[in-house]
Design a protein around this motif. Structure first.
Motif, mmCIF file in Angstrom:
data_model
loop_
_atom_site.group_PDB
_atom_site.id
_atom_site.type_symbol
_atom_site.label_atom_id
_atom_site.label_comp_id
_atom_site.label_asym_id
_atom_site.label_seq_id
_atom_site.Cartn_x
_atom_site.Cartn_y
_atom_site.Cartn_z
ATOM 1 N N VAL A 113 62.124 52.883 24.243
ATOM 2 C CA VAL A 113 62.412 52.162 24.174
ATOM 3 C C VAL A 113 62.620 51.862 25.517
ATOM 4 O O VAL A 113 63.378 49.997 25.291
ATOM 5 N N PHE A 117 67.764 52.089 33.163
ATOM 6 C CA PHE A 117 68.696 52.718 33.832
ATOM 7 C C PHE A 117 67.979 53.937 33.380
ATOM 8 O O PHE A 117 69.003 54.905 33.491
ATOM 9 N N SER A 120 64.635 59.066 30.996
ATOM 10 C CA SER A 120 63.685 59.386 29.392
ATOM 11 C C SER A 120 62.860 58.161 29.163
ATOM 12 O O SER A 120 61.312 58.886 28.914
ATOM 13 N N THR A 157 67.540 62.799 24.880
ATOM 14 C CA THR A 157 66.572 62.008 25.054
ATOM 15 C C THR A 157 65.678 61.553 23.777
ATOM 16 O O THR A 157 66.070 62.093 21.835
ATOM 17 N N CYS A 332 70.327 60.785 30.338
ATOM 18 C CA CYS A 332 69.348 62.067 30.122
ATOM 19 C C CYS A 332 68.050 61.013 30.158
ATOM 20 O O CYS A 332 67.576 60.528 30.966
HETATM 21 S S1 SF4 Z 1 66.781 57.633 26.121
HETATM 22 FE FE1 SF4 Z 1 66.912 56.135 27.030
HETATM 23 S S2 SF4 Z 1 65.332 54.137 26.994
HETATM 24 FE FE2 SF4 Z 1 65.643 55.482 25.076
HETATM 25 S S3 SF4 Z 1 66.920 54.583 23.848
HETATM 26 FE FE3 SF4 Z 1 68.188 56.069 24.864
HETATM 27 S S4 SF4 Z 1 68.714 55.371 26.792
HETATM 28 FE FE4 SF4 Z 1 67.181 53.385 26.138
#
Ligand code: SF4
Length: 342
Positions: A113, A117, A120, A157, A332
């Motif tokens: 995703v 910020f 992960s 994560t 995370c």
């Molecule tokens: S793990 Fe990080 S990049 Fe993935 S959805 Fe959650 S906040 Fe967003």
């Protein structure tokens, strides 16, 4: 490879029967694993030795190795880095609240995703975790820290709704009396807003809390923080969340990370109020920690208070999250990134 942590009791009974092991042994095995935290066939001494040897051969148990354990100085946050069978590592966090212990579970290795910020997302998506690999995160805390588990948040994560089948299976499994007997109302699933799956989840008949990472009052501002906003506009995310409330009766929580010069102005607070006023929701404000790598900064205390008070004065149900675990890299993905230097 057969993994006992992926099996419901019924599936384990069927599996045992294929090897002529009495199906009542499934209850004993579940007692060992979920009540006593025993995860080695050899230690399940109520099982006949020949059955243990057969199971060792047909369904060897791999329990994750604890690669790292960090504990905050006040002892209220414990973070584990767990090594899965294929060598990938996964982070899980326990937070000790006054109302009980809450565990934050990861649902994927890495994440596609790519919220700007989030640590992960730094190395992209690697793979989904199985239901069993989520189960062992809970078991690891049960073994390492405390058997008292009160609630669960899917906020580690990964994007849970992009690993939909395995996450659903995991939720059904931990709800069972023979495993953790975790009430659905004690479970929160956090999503970046995968709209089609939010509609699917509303139809599952499991009254978990949905937390939506909103982080902005408009799609354009949201795009600065969350590329997923290019796929699912903010209005569609909110409509899907409204539908979730209608279908489940569960109040939706909106997470709003507060970032200096991005989304913490009074104009943003006004826009957020316009969208949310009259809805039976909770807004959780989370001031970001400074992240110079990606150029995001924490607003001043004055800006934080101003934003929070504005929403409060408008009659919105809003909380300001007190920070837990920042000293042990509880955001995370941070521990995994540090350890693997990725
Ligand atoms: S793990 Fe990080 S990049 Fe993935 S959805 Fe959650 S906040 Fe967003």
């Amino acid at each position: 490879m057969v993994n006992v942590f992926d099996m419901t009791k019924l599936q384990l009974e069927e599996f045992l029967e294929t090897y002529n092991i009495k199906k009542f042994r499934a209850s004993q095995i579940f007692q060992y694993i979920y009540k006593q935290g025993i995860t080695d066939w050899d230690d399940m001494i109520l099982l006949p030795k020949k059955d243990r040897e057969l199971l060792q051969e047909k369904a060897p148990i791999y329990f994750p190795e604890v690669m790292d354990r960090l504990e905050s100085s006040d002892g209220r946050t414990v973070k584990l880095l767990l090594r899965m069978a294929d060598g990938n590592t996964v982070e899980s966090v326990m937070m000790k609240h006054d109302y009980g212990n809450s565990i934050c579970v990861s649902t994927q290795v890495g994440c596609s995703v790519k919220c700007v910020f989030c640590a992960s997302a730094k190395n992209g998506f690697i793979r989904n975790l199985t239901a069993g690999e989520m189960i062992v995160q809970l078991l690891a805390f049960k073994k390492q820290v405390t058997p008292e588990l009160h609630s669960l948040v899917l906020m580690g994560t990964g994007e849970p709704l992009l690993n939909y089948e395995n996450v659903l299976r995991f939720l059904h499994m931990i709800h069972e009396k023979e495993t953790f007997y975790m009430g659905y109302r004690n479970i929160t699933l956090s999503t970046a807003g995968i709209v089609p799956r939010m509609y699917d989840l509303a139809e599952e008949g499991i009254p978990i809390t949905l937390a939506v990472s909103l982080h902005a009052p408009t799609t354009d501002i949201r795009k600065e923080l969350m590329p997923i906003a290019n796929t699912y506009p903010l209005e569609e995310v909110i409509m899907a969340a409204d539908n979730y409330f209608v279908k489940t009766g569960r109040k939706v929580t909106y997470e709003y990370i507060l970032v200096k010069n991005v989304n913490c102005s009074i104009a943003c607070a006004e826009m957020l109020t316009r969208i949310m006023k009259g809805k039976n929701i909770l807004i959780n404000i989370i001031p970001i920690n400074d992240n110079y790598d990606v150029g995001l900064r924490k607003p001043s205390q004055m800006e934080i208070n101003r934003f929070f008070s504005y929403l409060q004065k408008q009659g919105l149900n809003v909380t300001l999250r007190k920070e837990m675990g920042s000293q042990i890299q509880a955001a995370c993905g941070q521990l995994r990134i540090k350890r693997e230097n990725i």
